[in-house]
Design an enzyme around this catalytic site. Sequence first.
Site, PDB file in Angstrom:
ATOM      1  N   LYS A   1       0.821  -1.212   0.000  1.00 45.71           N
ATOM      2  CA  LYS A   1       0.000   0.000   0.000  1.00 45.71           C
ATOM      3  C   LYS A   1       0.858   1.267   0.000  1.00 45.71           C
ATOM      4  O   LYS A   1       1.805   1.378   0.761  1.00 45.71           O
ATOM      5  CB  LYS A   1      -0.903  -0.009   1.228  1.00 45.71           C
ATOM      6  CG  LYS A   1      -1.950   1.084   1.227  1.00 45.71           C
ATOM      7  CD  LYS A   1      -3.083   0.719   2.159  1.00 45.71           C
ATOM      8  CE  LYS A   1      -4.174   1.755   2.169  1.00 45.71           C
ATOM      9  NZ  LYS A   1      -4.721   2.087   0.871  1.00 45.71           N
TER      10      LYS A   1
ATOM     11  N   GLY B   1       6.463   1.138   5.781  1.00 46.95           N
ATOM     12  CA  GLY B   1       7.381   0.218   5.105  1.00 46.95           C
ATOM     13  C   GLY B   1       7.427   0.438   3.607  1.00 46.95           C
ATOM     14  O   GLY B   1       8.501   0.454   2.996  1.00 46.95           O
ATOM     15  N   CYS B   2       6.275   0.642   3.010  1.00 48.11           N
ATOM     16  CA  CYS B   2       6.214   0.830   1.558  1.00 48.11           C
ATOM     17  C   CYS B   2       6.859   2.151   1.143  1.00 48.11           C
ATOM     18  O   CYS B   2       7.502   2.233   0.095  1.00 48.11           O
ATOM     19  CB  CYS B   2       4.766   0.748   1.079  1.00 48.11           C
ATOM     20  SG  CYS B   2       4.038  -0.881   1.387  1.00 48.11           S
ATOM     21  N   THR B   3       6.713   3.173   1.980  1.00 55.01           N
ATOM     22  CA  THR B   3       7.355   4.457   1.697  1.00 55.01           C
ATOM     23  C   THR B   3       8.872   4.320   1.804  1.00 55.01           C
ATOM     24  O   THR B   3       9.610   4.805   0.942  1.00 55.01           O
ATOM     25  CB  THR B   3       6.831   5.550   2.657  1.00 55.01           C
ATOM     26  OG1 THR B   3       5.423   5.674   2.462  1.00 55.01           O
ATOM     27  CG2 THR B   3       7.497   6.885   2.392  1.00 55.01           C
TER      28      THR B   3
ATOM     29  N   ALA C   1      10.100   2.449  -1.359  1.00 55.02           N
ATOM     30  CA  ALA C   1      10.036   3.283  -2.565  1.00 55.02           C
ATOM     31  C   ALA C   1      11.108   4.369  -2.546  1.00 55.02           C
ATOM     32  O   ALA C   1      11.743   4.652  -3.567  1.00 55.02           O
ATOM     33  CB  ALA C   1       8.646   3.905  -2.697  1.00 55.02           C
TER      34      ALA C   1
END
Length: 159
Positions: free
Chosen positions: A43, A48-50, A53
Amino acid sequence: MQSSNKLKIGDNAPDFSLPNEDNVSISLDDLSTHTIVLYFYPKDNTSGCTTQAKEFSDLIDEFRALNTIIIGISPDSTNTHKKFIQSHELKIILLSDKDKQVATKYHAYGEKMMYGKKVFGIIRSVFVIKDKTIMQTFYNIKAKGSALKTLDFIKENLK
């Protein structure tokens, strides 16, 4: 998900065609002259995803020097991707897999453990693809450090 179902080194990379943050369809064929890092994440705008990325974006020049394109795929909408890219100044391509069909083909969607419970969702995974062939897989990879781990693999194996 049983490990025997996972993609393996040497397998053909499953084809895909998905919209990017600008609603432009991107397919595996469009990118076949490059090494491709395809990563699946749950998401946009989660911690974590930020982190993941941003780490890929921070290393983008090193990946480009190795003729490598970074593509992140999640079920988020193209509009959400656009805001995510803008708010964090990301330098990678994000594709929208709303129905999780591509994630399913890559065995990056299925049963996983989250906070001690079995749930269905995106399994954070990274694939290195060259000439439409899987060169490496990292299933259940940690967000932090995954970009550097992937870059190191490419430097060592795909010069």
